[in-house]
Scaffold this motif. Structure first.
Motif, PDB file in Angstrom:
ATOM      1  N   ASN A 137      16.842 130.219 -30.265  1.00  0.00           N
ATOM      2  CA  ASN A 137      17.794 131.417 -30.329  1.00  0.00           C
ATOM      3  C   ASN A 137      17.414 132.653 -31.046  1.00  0.00           C
ATOM      4  O   ASN A 137      17.881 133.760 -30.790  1.00  0.00           O
ATOM      5  CB  ASN A 137      19.180 130.704 -30.724  1.00  0.00           C
ATOM      6  N   LEU A 138      16.788 132.398 -32.386  1.00  0.00           N
ATOM      7  CA  LEU A 138      16.341 133.678 -33.083  1.00  0.00           C
ATOM      8  C   LEU A 138      15.205 134.336 -32.279  1.00  0.00           C
ATOM      9  O   LEU A 138      15.140 135.395 -32.656  1.00  0.00           O
ATOM     10  CB  LEU A 138      15.944 133.142 -34.476  1.00  0.00           C
ATOM     11  N   ASP A 149      25.146 136.089 -37.069  1.00  0.00           N
ATOM     12  CA  ASP A 149      26.224 135.577 -35.847  1.00  0.00           C
ATOM     13  C   ASP A 149      25.593 134.230 -34.958  1.00  0.00           C
ATOM     14  O   ASP A 149      26.294 133.904 -34.051  1.00  0.00           O
ATOM     15  CB  ASP A 149      26.867 136.649 -34.880  1.00  0.00           C
ATOM     16  N   THR A 150      24.401 134.095 -35.063  1.00  0.00           N
ATOM     17  CA  THR A 150      23.680 133.065 -34.420  1.00  0.00           C
ATOM     18  C   THR A 150      24.279 131.834 -34.849  1.00  0.00           C
ATOM     19  O   THR A 150      24.443 131.416 -35.969  1.00  0.00           O
ATOM     20  CB  THR A 150      22.199 133.073 -34.424  1.00  0.00           C
ATOM     21  N   ASP A 151      24.463 130.853 -33.836  1.00  0.00           N
ATOM     22  CA  ASP A 151      24.971 129.517 -34.147  1.00  0.00           C
ATOM     23  C   ASP A 151      24.000 128.849 -35.048  1.00  0.00           C
ATOM     24  O   ASP A 151      22.844 128.749 -35.046  1.00  0.00           O
ATOM     25  CB  ASP A 151      24.908 128.658 -32.794  1.00  0.00           C
ATOM     26  N   ILE A 169      16.255 136.930 -29.995  1.00  0.00           N
ATOM     27  CA  ILE A 169      16.790 138.184 -30.401  1.00  0.00           C
ATOM     28  C   ILE A 169      15.874 139.524 -30.038  1.00  0.00           C
ATOM     29  O   ILE A 169      14.648 139.251 -30.801  1.00  0.00           O
ATOM     30  CB  ILE A 169      17.332 137.887 -31.795  1.00  0.00           C
ATOM     31  N   VAL A 206      23.437 140.517 -36.371  1.00  0.00           N
ATOM     32  CA  VAL A 206      23.148 139.648 -35.201  1.00  0.00           C
ATOM     33  C   VAL A 206      22.582 138.328 -35.446  1.00  0.00           C
ATOM     34  O   VAL A 206      23.065 137.149 -34.767  1.00  0.00           O
ATOM     35  CB  VAL A 206      22.089 140.221 -34.291  1.00  0.00           C
ATOM     36  N   ILE A 207      21.835 138.318 -36.648  1.00  0.00           N
ATOM     37  CA  ILE A 207      21.172 136.799 -36.838  1.00  0.00           C
ATOM     38  C   ILE A 207      22.372 135.997 -37.556  1.00  0.00           C
ATOM     39  O   ILE A 207      22.273 134.767 -37.155  1.00  0.00           O
ATOM     40  CB  ILE A 207      20.064 137.042 -37.964  1.00  0.00           C
ATOM     41  N   THR A 224      17.985 126.518 -32.984  1.00  0.00           N
ATOM     42  CA  THR A 224      18.137 127.777 -33.649  1.00  0.00           C
ATOM     43  C   THR A 224      17.004 128.484 -33.598  1.00  0.00           C
ATOM     44  O   THR A 224      17.155 129.805 -33.502  1.00  0.00           O
ATOM     45  CB  THR A 224      18.596 127.412 -35.118  1.00  0.00           C
TER      46      THR A 224
END
Length: 294
Positions: free
Chosen positions: A139-140, A83-85, A143, A80-81, A136
Motif C-alpha cells: 500500500n505504501l 492515513d494508510t491502513d 502512494i 497520506v502515509i 502495508t
C-alpha cells in the motif's frame, strides 16, 4: 434440622480429608504440580506476547521518497502515509537529518565530500500489526511519490510464527493438564472411597439419597481443589519472581524485560481457583459415581 444436616455433611467432608491423610496429601500435591505447570506455560506465553509486542514497536519500516519530489511535496506525503491502513505513526526525516544520522555512525574523515544530495527524504513508519506488514508495504509503495519501502518481512514472519506456536502449544498443554489432573484426582479420591464402599452400601440400603451420600465427597474434593489452588498460587508467585530475577541478571539487555507478577496475579489466582474448584468438584462426583449404583 436443615442446619444440622448441612453441618453433618460438611463435617463428613472435612473428616474425610483428615481420615485419608495420605490420599489427601497426594491429591493436593497433584493439583499443585499440574497448576504450576499450567501457570508456568501461561506466564511464559504472556511474556513472549509482551516481548513480541515490544519488538513490534521497535520494528520499523522505512519509506523512501522519490528523488524527483521536492521538499514541500515530500513533507506533504506525511498525512497520506498516516492515513494508510495499519500505520501507527510516520516520522518525516529530511535528507539533511538522514545524512547527520548516517555520519554519526562513521568517521567524518571517511565521509569527506559526501553531502545531503546523495540521501533521500524518508519516512520512518511504525505499524499497528506486523502480521499485515507485507500488505502495508504494498500500500505504501503504491502512494505517488514513494519510490521504495524497506521492510523486514522475514523478522515479522518469525515473530508471528513464534507467537502462533506458543499460543497453540500453551492451549494444548493446558487442556491436557486439566484432563490429567481431573483423572488423577478422581482416581485418588476413588481409592479413598473404596475403603468406605460398605458404609455407602449400608447408607443406600437404609434409604439415604444419592445427593446425601455424594455431598461429603464433593465437599472433600472441593476443599482439596481450593487448597491445592491456593498453595499452587503462592508457590507460582515465588517461583516466577525467582526465575525472573535470575533471567534479568543473566541477560542484562535493554529490550528484555518480564511482566511483573503483580500485574497478572489476579488472573492467575482466579484461573487457579476456577480449575481447582472444577477439578475438585467433578473429581469428587466422578469418584463416587459407581458406588451409588449399589
Amino acid at each position: 434440622m436443615h442446619m444440622s444436616r448441612l453441618g453433618y455433611l460438611f463435617g463428613e467432608g472435612f473428616r474425610g480429608i483428615f481420615k485419608h491423610g495420605f490420599m489427601s496429601f497426594a491429591t493436593v500435591t497433584i493439583i499443585i504440580a499440574c497448576l504450576i505447570i499450567m501457570g508456568t506455560i501461561s506466564l511464559l506465553s504472556i511474556n513472549i506476547d509482551a516481548l513480541i509486542g515490544d519488538l513490534e514497536d521497535q520494528n520499523e519500516i522505512v519509506a523512501f521518497v522519490d528523488e524527483n519530489v521536492d521538499d514541500i511535496q515530500a513533507a506533504a506525503l506525511q498525512q497520506v502515509i498516516r492515513d494508510t491502513d495499519n500505520v501507527s505513526s510516520a516520522e518525516f526525516v529530511s535528507r539533511e537529518e538522514a545524512m547527520d544520522n548516517f555520519m554519526g555512525n562513521y568517521d567524518e574523515a571517511l565521509m569527506e565530500g559526501v553531502d545531503a544530495t546523495v540521501f533521500r527524504h524518508r519516512y520512518v513508519i511504525q505499524l499497528d500489526d506486523i502480521a499485515e506488514m507485507a500488505e502495508t508495504k504494498q500500500n505504501l509503495e503504491s502512494i505517488p511519490g514513494i519510490a521504495k519501502v524497506n521492510a523486514h518481512l522475514d523478522y515479522a514472519d518469525s515473530f508471528i510464527k513464534i507467537r502462533n506456536i506458543i499460543t497453540v502449544v500453551s492451549l494444548v498443554l493446558i487442556v491436557v493438564l486439566v484432563f490429567v489432573s481431573f483423572f488423577i484426582m478422581s482416581n485418588t479420591i476413588k481409592l479413598a472411597t473404596f475403603s468406605r464402599r460398605e458404609e455407602i452400601g449400608i447408607m443406600k440400603m437404609v434409604g439415604a439419597s444419592n445427593s446425601f451420600i455424594r455431598t461429603p465427597f464433593v465437599i472433600e474434593g472441593l476443599v482439596l481443589g481450593v487448597l491445592g489452588s491456593l498453595l499452587a498460587f503462592v508457590i507460582q508467585w515465588a517461583l516466577y519472581n525467582t526465575i525472573c530475577s535470575r533471567v534479568m541478571n543473566a541477560f542484562a539487555v535493554s529490550f528484555l524485560h518480564v511482566v511483573p507478577f503483580t500485574s497478572v496475579r489476579a488472573y492467575v489466582l482466579a484461573g487457579f481457583l476456577a480449575i481447582g474448584v472444577i477439578v475438585g468438584t467433578f473429581g469428587g462426583i466422578n469418584a463416587i459415581r459407581n458406588y451409588l449404583k449399589v
